[in-house]
Design a protein around this motif. Structure first.
Motif, short mmCIF file in Angstrom:
data_model
loop_
_atom_site.label_atom_id
_atom_site.label_comp_id
_atom_site.label_asym_id
_atom_site.label_seq_id
_atom_site.Cartn_x
_atom_site.Cartn_y
_atom_site.Cartn_z
N LYS A 58 -4.84 0.16 10.77
CA LYS A 58 -4.56 0.52 9.82
C LYS A 58 -3.47 -0.13 9.11
CE LYS A 58 -3.29 4.07 6.15
NZ LYS A 58 -2.64 5.72 5.87
N ALA A 59 -2.57 -0.36 9.42
CA ALA A 59 -1.33 -0.85 8.75
C ALA A 59 -2.07 -2.68 9.30
CB ALA A 59 0.07 -1.39 10.53
N ARG A 60 -2.83 -3.69 10.18
CA ARG A 60 -3.46 -4.10 9.79
C ARG A 60 -4.02 -4.18 8.75
NH1 ARG A 60 -7.97 -7.14 12.68
NH2 ARG A 60 -8.21 -5.72 13.26
N MET A 61 -4.62 -3.93 8.69
CA MET A 61 -5.68 -3.93 6.86
C MET A 61 -4.94 -3.67 5.85
SD MET A 61 -9.08 -4.50 7.79
CE MET A 61 -9.04 -4.81 9.63
N GLU A 62 -3.93 -3.10 5.88
CA GLU A 62 -2.74 -2.93 4.32
C GLU A 62 -2.25 -4.83 4.42
OE1 GLU A 62 0.01 -0.48 5.47
OE2 GLU A 62 -1.75 1.20 4.60
N LEU A 63 -1.51 -4.95 6.00
CA LEU A 63 -1.06 -6.50 6.28
C LEU A 63 -1.87 -7.00 5.22
CD1 LEU A 63 1.18 -7.75 6.94
CD2 LEU A 63 0.42 -8.47 9.09
N LYS A 64 -3.11 -8.00 5.96
CA LYS A 64 -4.24 -8.37 4.95
C LYS A 64 -5.14 -7.99 3.82
CE LYS A 64 -8.23 -9.49 8.89
NZ LYS A 64 -9.14 -9.46 9.04
N ASN A 65 -4.79 -6.67 3.54
CA ASN A 65 -5.80 -6.36 1.82
C ASN A 65 -4.07 -7.20 1.29
OD1 ASN A 65 -8.00 -5.96 2.70
ND2 ASN A 65 -7.24 -4.28 2.85
N GLY A 66 -3.00 -7.40 1.33
CA GLY A 66 -1.55 -7.61 0.94
C GLY A 66 -0.49 -5.98 0.46
N ALA B 103 -0.92 -11.28 15.90
CA ALA B 103 -1.93 -13.16 15.08
C ALA B 103 -2.00 -12.84 13.65
CB ALA B 103 -3.29 -12.80 16.42
N ASP B 104 -2.92 -11.86 13.05
CA ASP B 104 -2.23 -11.79 11.54
C ASP B 104 -1.25 -12.12 10.93
OD1 ASP B 104 -5.82 -11.55 11.71
OD2 ASP B 104 -5.46 -9.09 11.66
N GLU B 105 0.00 -11.22 10.98
CA GLU B 105 1.36 -11.65 10.98
C GLU B 105 1.71 -12.62 10.50
OE1 GLU B 105 4.06 -8.74 13.20
OE2 GLU B 105 5.02 -8.43 11.09
#
Lengths: 66, 175
Positions: A58-66, B103-105
């Motif tokens: 969930k945190a990763r998706m939030e990071l990806k989607n801004g 990695a995304d970060e």
């Protein structure tokens, strides 16, 4: 040889984001205070791992989607 | 990721486990971390270590899937006696997801190695390489078809003119 990580990720049980609906207790004077169902015990290891993964994803998706 | 079934050539030799005294190996001792949470508390700070993170990103960018990296990490941990193989396999998804987050970060291109993250409209690297090879082959064949006939086994001797270059082949009479 087979990739363990591939199987682990594909067999991972990730919980849905929906929280369990709480049962409403009766408001009457003679109603029971406790539900008939026992309290949930400690979760299974796989469930806990699934929850950890869901949190990070969930945190990763939030990071990806801004 | 398609796995091919092949011979296990990297399997241990029969009786290899009997070459050391029982209990001398770290994995034959009780594990240091017995629960998933304890094992994660051991791994996550190491993943976040900036000194190790650069090397991890290099490995990711080289195209090694995250599943393979996580598998190597947990296998090494089990060999060092940090945890059991069971705990290692249980924590693998968390390690993979954490590495994907890091990695995304940092905008690192990586491959997860699991089919769940594959985009349906995005071709794989292998498919792109195959398409490029096909295009190159076609481009290579088209000019040769224009210049030379398809079966140049018996070209007419009258039309063939010997080139006058220094490195050109000598044309012998009667051949």
């Amino acid at each position: 040889m087979y990739n363990v990580g591939y199987q682990v990720m594909n067999n991972l049980a990730i919980p849905n984001g929906e929280e369990p609906v709480k049962e409403q207790k009766g408001m009457g004077l003679l109603s029971r205070n406790k539900t008939s169902k026992p309290d949930p015990k400690e979760k299974d290891v796989r469930q806990r791992v699934g929850e950890y993964v869901a949190q990070i994803r969930k945190a990763r998706m939030e990071l990806k989607n801004g | 990721m398609v796995e091919t079934v092949g011979p296990m050539l990297d399997a241990p030799i029969a009786g290899q486990s009997l070459t050391a005294e029982l209990g001398n190996r770290p994995w034959q001792q009780p594990p240091q971390y017995t629960t998933v949470e304890e094992a994660l508390e051991y791994y996550i700070p190491r993943l976040l270590d900036p000194n190790l993170l650069d090397g991890l990103f290099d490995v990711m960018e080289s195209g090694i899937p995250l599943t393979t990296i996580a598998n190597a990490m947990q296998t090494a941990g089990a060999m060092e006696g940090k945890h059991t193989l069971d705990v290692g396999i249980l924590i693998m998804p968390v390690l993979i997801e954490t590495m994907a987050y890091l990695a995304d970060e940092s905008d690192i291109v990586y491959e997860t190695g699991s089919s769940t993250d594959f985009d349906s409209d995005k071709p794989t690297d292998a498919a792109v390489a195959r398409a490029i090879n096909m295009v190159r082959k076609k481009q290579g064949e088209e000019p040769s078809e224009e210049i030379l006939p398809e079966e140049p086994m018996e070209p007419p001797a009258e039309t063939e003119q010997p080139s006058g270059g220094l490195m050109s082949r000598r044309v012998t009479d009667g051949v």
